[in-house]
Design a protein around this motif. Sequence first.
Motif, PDB file in Angstrom:
ATOM      1  N   ALA A  67     -23.331  -0.842  -7.485  1.00  0.00           N
ATOM      2  CA  ALA A  67     -24.064  -0.045  -8.472  1.00  0.00           C
ATOM      3  C   ALA A  67     -23.537   1.387  -8.496  1.00  0.00           C
ATOM      4  CB  ALA A  67     -25.551  -0.046  -8.150  1.00  0.00           C
ATOM      5  N   PRO A  68     -23.396   1.988  -9.682  1.00  0.00           N
ATOM      6  CA  PRO A  68     -22.853   3.347  -9.778  1.00  0.00           C
ATOM      7  C   PRO A  68     -23.551   4.365  -8.892  1.00  0.00           C
ATOM      8  CG  PRO A  68     -22.900   2.345 -11.943  1.00  0.00           C
ATOM      9  CD  PRO A  68     -23.601   1.387 -11.016  1.00  0.00           C
ATOM     10  N   ARG A  69     -24.848   4.209  -8.660  1.00  0.00           N
ATOM     11  CA  ARG A  69     -25.558   5.186  -7.822  1.00  0.00           C
ATOM     12  C   ARG A  69     -25.100   5.125  -6.368  1.00  0.00           C
ATOM     13  NH1 ARG A  69     -29.150   1.073  -8.759  1.00  0.00           N
ATOM     14  NH2 ARG A  69     -30.141   0.101  -6.931  1.00  0.00           N
ATOM     15  N   HIS A  70     -24.398   4.054  -5.990  1.00  0.00           N
ATOM     16  CA  HIS A  70     -23.890   3.913  -4.620  1.00  0.00           C
ATOM     17  C   HIS A  70     -22.391   4.203  -4.539  1.00  0.00           C
ATOM     18  CE1 HIS A  70     -27.735   2.478  -3.435  1.00  0.00           C
ATOM     19  NE2 HIS A  70     -27.641   1.308  -4.054  1.00  0.00           N
ATOM     20  N   LEU A  71     -21.834   4.776  -5.594  1.00  0.00           N
ATOM     21  CA  LEU A  71     -20.415   5.128  -5.614  1.00  0.00           C
ATOM     22  C   LEU A  71     -20.260   6.640  -5.466  1.00  0.00           C
ATOM     23  CD1 LEU A  71     -19.253   2.809  -8.537  1.00  0.00           C
ATOM     24  CD2 LEU A  71     -18.883   2.450  -6.077  1.00  0.00           C
ATOM     25  N   VAL A  72     -19.409   7.054  -4.569  1.00  0.00           N
ATOM     26  CA  VAL A  72     -19.218   8.477  -4.271  1.00  0.00           C
ATOM     27  C   VAL A  72     -17.745   8.835  -4.416  1.00  0.00           C
ATOM     28  CG1 VAL A  72     -21.213   8.503  -2.722  1.00  0.00           C
ATOM     29  CG2 VAL A  72     -18.940   8.001  -1.788  1.00  0.00           C
ATOM     30  N   PRO A  73     -17.419  10.127  -4.464  1.00  0.00           N
ATOM     31  CA  PRO A  73     -16.008  10.522  -4.493  1.00  0.00           C
ATOM     32  C   PRO A  73     -15.294  10.113  -3.202  1.00  0.00           C
ATOM     33  CG  PRO A  73     -17.452  12.325  -5.177  1.00  0.00           C
ATOM     34  CD  PRO A  73     -18.335  11.271  -4.581  1.00  0.00           C
ATOM     35  N   PRO A  74     -13.986   9.905  -3.244  1.00  0.00           N
ATOM     36  CA  PRO A  74     -13.166  10.088  -4.444  1.00  0.00           C
ATOM     37  C   PRO A  74     -13.155   8.856  -5.342  1.00  0.00           C
ATOM     38  CG  PRO A  74     -11.771   9.531  -2.593  1.00  0.00           C
ATOM     39  CD  PRO A  74     -13.179   9.651  -2.036  1.00  0.00           C
ATOM     40  N   GLY A  75     -12.929   9.102  -6.617  1.00  0.00           N
ATOM     41  CA  GLY A  75     -12.687   8.022  -7.557  1.00  0.00           C
ATOM     42  C   GLY A  75     -11.191   7.882  -7.758  1.00  0.00           C
ATOM     43  N   PRO A  76     -10.778   6.964  -8.600  1.00  0.00           N
ATOM     44  CA  PRO A  76      -9.344   6.777  -8.846  1.00  0.00           C
ATOM     45  C   PRO A  76      -8.699   8.011  -9.476  1.00  0.00           C
ATOM     46  CG  PRO A  76     -10.662   5.475 -10.388  1.00  0.00           C
ATOM     47  CD  PRO A  76     -11.601   6.010  -9.365  1.00  0.00           C
ATOM     48  N   THR A  77      -7.442   8.219  -9.137  1.00  0.00           N
ATOM     49  CA  THR A  77      -6.667   9.303  -9.731  1.00  0.00           C
ATOM     50  C   THR A  77      -6.322   8.947 -11.176  1.00  0.00           C
ATOM     51  OG1 THR A  77      -4.542   8.350  -9.082  1.00  0.00           O
ATOM     52  CG2 THR A  77      -5.648   9.790  -7.473  1.00  0.00           C
ATOM     53  N   ASP A  78      -5.773   9.909 -11.905  1.00  0.00           N
ATOM     54  CA  ASP A  78      -5.363   9.633 -13.285  1.00  0.00           C
ATOM     55  C   ASP A  78      -4.333   8.506 -13.336  1.00  0.00           C
ATOM     56  OD1 ASP A  78      -7.043  11.632 -14.146  1.00  0.00           O
ATOM     57  OD2 ASP A  78      -5.452  13.121 -14.439  1.00  0.00           O
ATOM     58  N   ASP A  79      -3.383   8.523 -12.388  1.00  0.00           N
ATOM     59  CA  ASP A  79      -2.374   7.460 -12.360  1.00  0.00           C
ATOM     60  C   ASP A  79      -3.022   6.108 -12.072  1.00  0.00           C
ATOM     61  OD1 ASP A  79      -0.258   9.097 -12.974  1.00  0.00           O
ATOM     62  OD2 ASP A  79       0.378   9.386 -10.893  1.00  0.00           O
ATOM     63  N   GLU A  80      -4.011   6.101 -11.172  1.00  0.00           N
ATOM     64  CA  GLU A  80      -4.685   4.835 -10.859  1.00  0.00           C
ATOM     65  C   GLU A  80      -5.504   4.335 -12.033  1.00  0.00           C
ATOM     66  OE1 GLU A  80      -5.262   5.020  -6.019  1.00  0.00           O
ATOM     67  OE2 GLU A  80      -6.652   6.145  -7.282  1.00  0.00           O
ATOM     68  N   ILE A  81      -6.114   5.241 -12.786  1.00  0.00           N
ATOM     69  CA  ILE A  81      -6.846   4.820 -13.987  1.00  0.00           C
ATOM     70  C   ILE A  81      -5.892   4.156 -14.975  1.00  0.00           C
ATOM     71  CG2 ILE A  81      -8.111   5.629 -16.016  1.00  0.00           C
ATOM     72  CD1 ILE A  81      -9.371   7.755 -14.185  1.00  0.00           C
TER      73      ILE A  81
END
Length: 207
Positions: A33-47
């Motif tokens: 669930a998004p509320r359980h997701l914290v930084p870091p997220g994917p980089t621009d290259d990973e997106i």
Amino acid sequence: MSSTEIASNIDTPDGKAEGLALLRRMWSRRSTAPRHLVPPGPTDDEIRMLVRAASRAPDHMRLKPFRFLVIAPDARDPLADVFEAAERELDPGIMGERLERAREKALHAPTLLAVISRVQDNDDVPEIEQRASAGAALGYVVLAADLLGYGAMAVSGRKVATQAMRRAFELAGNEELLCFIGIGTRAKAKGAPPEPDSDLLCTWPPV
């Protein structure tokens, strides 16, 4: 016998070993669930890697009946305004804590993608095929995110079909907001997924 046990009993010639390793990763994927997701997220290259994975979804005649929008980090507060407008459209009497929860959903997960389904006018590719392609594309994104070590989850609900959402994302007449995908680092380890239901695979004609 479980799928994991089946895989452990398969002879693995060199050409299959890597594929089986990926299958095991697929079988272990669980939504976070998004509320359980914290930084870091994917980089621009990973997106871009995630979207490249989406581009490999089954797509009859290469119509690309889907596209993705990255919600910019400084656009989360404006997105919360859109979420509020969408909820008010669905329930003009909404207020208080319910309204705050609706706004907070725009702030969850360090990375947020909007998935847009777009049905092209094509006599050879019916609408249901094109929508299935868009669904496959979003599935590839959440799977690819898992393979990169991130948690992910697709979220939708009635609000994605509101006029408030359509206006905010400037959707064309042949487009619909399919869902959002929240991506980030899991705040806690994911649990083991359940084995698939036995009725997912049958033989035709039935005996």
